[in-house]
Motif scaffolding. Structure first.
Motif, PDB file in Angstrom:
ATOM      1  N   LEU A 184     -32.248  15.983 -39.670  1.00 16.32           N
ATOM      2  CA  LEU A 184     -32.501  14.577 -39.994  1.00 16.32           C
ATOM      3  C   LEU A 184     -31.783  13.646 -39.021  1.00 16.32           C
ATOM      4  O   LEU A 184     -32.306  12.582 -38.658  1.00 16.32           O
ATOM      5  N   MET A 185     -30.605  14.027 -38.582  1.00 18.00           N
ATOM      6  CA  MET A 185     -29.851  13.224 -37.619  1.00 18.00           C
ATOM      7  C   MET A 185     -30.628  13.082 -36.311  1.00 18.00           C
ATOM      8  O   MET A 185     -30.740  11.987 -35.753  1.00 18.00           O
ATOM      9  N   LEU A 186     -31.186  14.176 -35.833  1.00 13.05           N
ATOM     10  CA  LEU A 186     -31.984  14.122 -34.608  1.00 13.05           C
ATOM     11  C   LEU A 186     -33.253  13.311 -34.811  1.00 13.05           C
ATOM     12  O   LEU A 186     -33.647  12.516 -33.952  1.00 13.05           O
ATOM     13  N   ALA A 187     -33.904  13.497 -35.949  1.00 11.92           N
ATOM     14  CA  ALA A 187     -35.156  12.795 -36.205  1.00 11.92           C
ATOM     15  C   ALA A 187     -34.964  11.294 -36.358  1.00 11.92           C
ATOM     16  O   ALA A 187     -35.847  10.504 -35.992  1.00 11.92           O
ATOM     17  N   ASN A 188     -33.800  10.877 -36.867  1.00  9.97           N
ATOM     18  CA  ASN A 188     -33.558   9.457 -37.137  1.00  9.97           C
ATOM     19  C   ASN A 188     -32.767   8.760 -36.036  1.00  9.97           C
ATOM     20  O   ASN A 188     -32.454   7.571 -36.160  1.00  9.97           O
ATOM     21  N   GLY A 189     -32.426   9.462 -34.983  1.00 11.18           N
ATOM     22  CA  GLY A 189     -31.791   8.824 -33.838  1.00 11.18           C
ATOM     23  C   GLY A 189     -30.427   8.235 -34.112  1.00 11.18           C
ATOM     24  O   GLY A 189     -30.101   7.158 -33.600  1.00 11.18           O
ATOM     25  N   CYS A 190     -29.628   8.930 -34.908  1.00 10.96           N
ATOM     26  CA  CYS A 190     -28.324   8.374 -35.288  1.00 10.96           C
ATOM     27  C   CYS A 190     -27.260   9.460 -35.273  1.00 10.96           C
ATOM     28  O   CYS A 190     -27.555  10.645 -35.122  1.00 10.96           O
ATOM     29  N   LEU A 191     -26.016   9.036 -35.447  1.00 12.78           N
ATOM     30  CA  LEU A 191     -24.926   9.970 -35.640  1.00 12.78           C
ATOM     31  C   LEU A 191     -24.935  10.465 -37.087  1.00 12.78           C
ATOM     32  O   LEU A 191     -25.478   9.818 -37.976  1.00 12.78           O
ATOM     33  N   LEU A 192     -24.312  11.610 -37.302  1.00 10.13           N
ATOM     34  CA  LEU A 192     -24.350  12.222 -38.626  1.00 10.13           C
ATOM     35  C   LEU A 192     -23.782  11.298 -39.692  1.00 10.13           C
ATOM     36  O   LEU A 192     -24.381  11.127 -40.759  1.00 10.13           O
ATOM     37  N   GLN A 193     -22.648  10.670 -39.411  1.00  6.13           N
ATOM     38  CA  GLN A 193     -21.995   9.838 -40.415  1.00  6.13           C
ATOM     39  C   GLN A 193     -22.795   8.581 -40.747  1.00  6.13           C
ATOM     40  O   GLN A 193     -22.572   7.950 -41.781  1.00  6.13           O
ATOM     41  N   ASP A 194     -23.755   8.214 -39.882  1.00  7.76           N
ATOM     42  CA  ASP A 194     -24.600   7.042 -40.129  1.00  7.76           C
ATOM     43  C   ASP A 194     -25.935   7.403 -40.778  1.00  7.76           C
ATOM     44  O   ASP A 194     -26.721   6.502 -41.108  1.00  7.76           O
ATOM     45  N   LEU A 195     -26.172   8.671 -40.978  1.00  5.48           N
ATOM     46  CA  LEU A 195     -27.463   9.120 -41.499  1.00  5.48           C
ATOM     47  C   LEU A 195     -27.846   8.472 -42.825  1.00  5.48           C
ATOM     48  O   LEU A 195     -29.013   8.083 -43.007  1.00  5.48           O
ATOM     49  N   PRO A 196     -26.921   8.290 -43.787  1.00  4.18           N
ATOM     50  CA  PRO A 196     -27.317   7.662 -45.058  1.00  4.18           C
ATOM     51  C   PRO A 196     -27.844   6.236 -44.911  1.00  4.18           C
ATOM     52  O   PRO A 196     -28.490   5.722 -45.828  1.00  4.18           O
ATOM     53  N   LEU A 197     -27.597   5.594 -43.771  1.00  2.89           N
ATOM     54  CA  LEU A 197     -28.116   4.239 -43.548  1.00  2.89           C
ATOM     55  C   LEU A 197     -29.621   4.240 -43.292  1.00  2.89           C
ATOM     56  O   LEU A 197     -30.282   3.212 -43.470  1.00  2.89           O
ATOM     57  N   TYR A 198     -30.168   5.384 -42.887  1.00  9.64           N
ATOM     58  CA  TYR A 198     -31.555   5.413 -42.415  1.00  9.64           C
ATOM     59  C   TYR A 198     -32.478   6.312 -43.223  1.00  9.64           C
ATOM     60  O   TYR A 198     -33.705   6.214 -43.086  1.00  9.64           O
ATOM     61  N   THR A 199     -31.947   7.197 -44.039  1.00  7.07           N
ATOM     62  CA  THR A 199     -32.809   8.076 -44.816  1.00  7.07           C
ATOM     63  C   THR A 199     -32.041   8.612 -46.018  1.00  7.07           C
ATOM     64  O   THR A 199     -30.801   8.595 -46.031  1.00  7.07           O
ATOM     65  N   LYS A 200     -32.778   9.077 -47.011  1.00  6.32           N
ATOM     66  CA  LYS A 200     -32.144   9.713 -48.156  1.00  6.32           C
ATOM     67  C   LYS A 200     -31.658  11.101 -47.739  1.00  6.32           C
ATOM     68  O   LYS A 200     -32.404  11.897 -47.177  1.00  6.32           O
ATOM     69  N   VAL A 201     -30.409  11.355 -48.028  1.00  2.24           N
ATOM     70  CA  VAL A 201     -29.823  12.629 -47.634  1.00  2.24           C
ATOM     71  C   VAL A 201     -28.782  13.024 -48.671  1.00  2.24           C
ATOM     72  O   VAL A 201     -28.131  12.166 -49.277  1.00  2.24           O
TER      73      VAL A 201
END
Length: 228
Positions: A184-201
């Motif tokens: 999901l981090m790769l798909a959303n173009g973000c760092l791991l710690q920022d992943l909850p900002l862009y998708t449900k995880v």
């Protein structure tokens, strides 16, 4: 002075780009800056970065010279700007990857626990052995397992670990655990710690802990290698 990682393997699909991105995530989480240099024409890092969700502490540079003649210049520039440099190389046996290895403080060879990945990893280690002998200076390198099962150690993993131990090839533990958060981090173009900002995880803390453990293993190995 910056610290340089080079990720390399003559085999594609072993997790070099994933390893590069998760290392960058943890480096930033620890308050440091990082430049990722993409020396792979597949441009996976470029697509990841192009979504515009990375902080200023992360820079992504594309090296478009397949012969590696411009790579040293990119590394020199990155050393002036960032605390860490991570070079993601192409999944083939090419000169640019070995130029990256010469410039690195630590060469990381990601591999899955399979006979094909074992063959590719040992081939890369052998080439680095020859480079070290020819150049007269040490090249610190180690294997990092990727897509490791959390639950059990399958027979393929046990057999591969035994083969590597018998050959005297260093393999770092723990490896990079198979986690959906990394995809999901790769798909959303973000760092791991920022992943909850862009998708449900789901809870990403186990993934963060895994990355930190891998980074700790790299730091310990590098220190031990320098002392020997």
């Amino acid at each position: 002075m910056s610290f340089t990682f080079a990720l390399m393997s003559p085999k594609g699909g072993v997790g070099k780009t994933t390893t590069a991105v998760i290392l960058a995530s943890q480096i930033v989480r620890l308050g440091k800056s990082v430049t990722l240099i993409e020396a792979d024409p597949n441009a996976h890092l470029q697509r990841w970065a192009r979504q515009g969700r990375l902080p200023d502490s992360v820079q992504v540079v594309f090296d478009d010279d397949p012969d590696g003649l411009s790579l040293q210049g990119h590394i020199d520039c990155a050393r002036e700007q960032s605390d860490y440099i991570v070079i993601d190389t192409e999944g083939t046996n090419n000169d640019r990857a070995f130029i990256a290895a010469h410039c690195a403080d630590l060469v990381i060879i990601p591999m899955q626990f399979s006979s094909m990945d074992l063959a590719g990893a040992t081939a890369a280690m052998g080439r680095l052995d020859r480079m070290e002998q020819d150049g007269g200076s040490p090249i610190f390198r180690a294997l990092v397992p990727t897509k490791v099962s959390q639950a059990i150690r399958p027979a393929s993993q046990i057999e591969t670990e035994l083969a590597l131990t018998a050959a005297g090839i260093p393999i770092l533990s723990p490896g990079i655990v198979e986690k959906d958060a990394y995809r999901l981090m790769l798909a959303n173009g973000c760092l791991l710690q920022d992943l909850p900002l862009y998708t449900k995880v789901a809870n990403i803390q186990p993934a963060i802990d895994n990355i930190q453990a891998v980074l700790n293993a790299m730091a310990e190995f590098y220190g031990n290698a320098i002392q020997t």
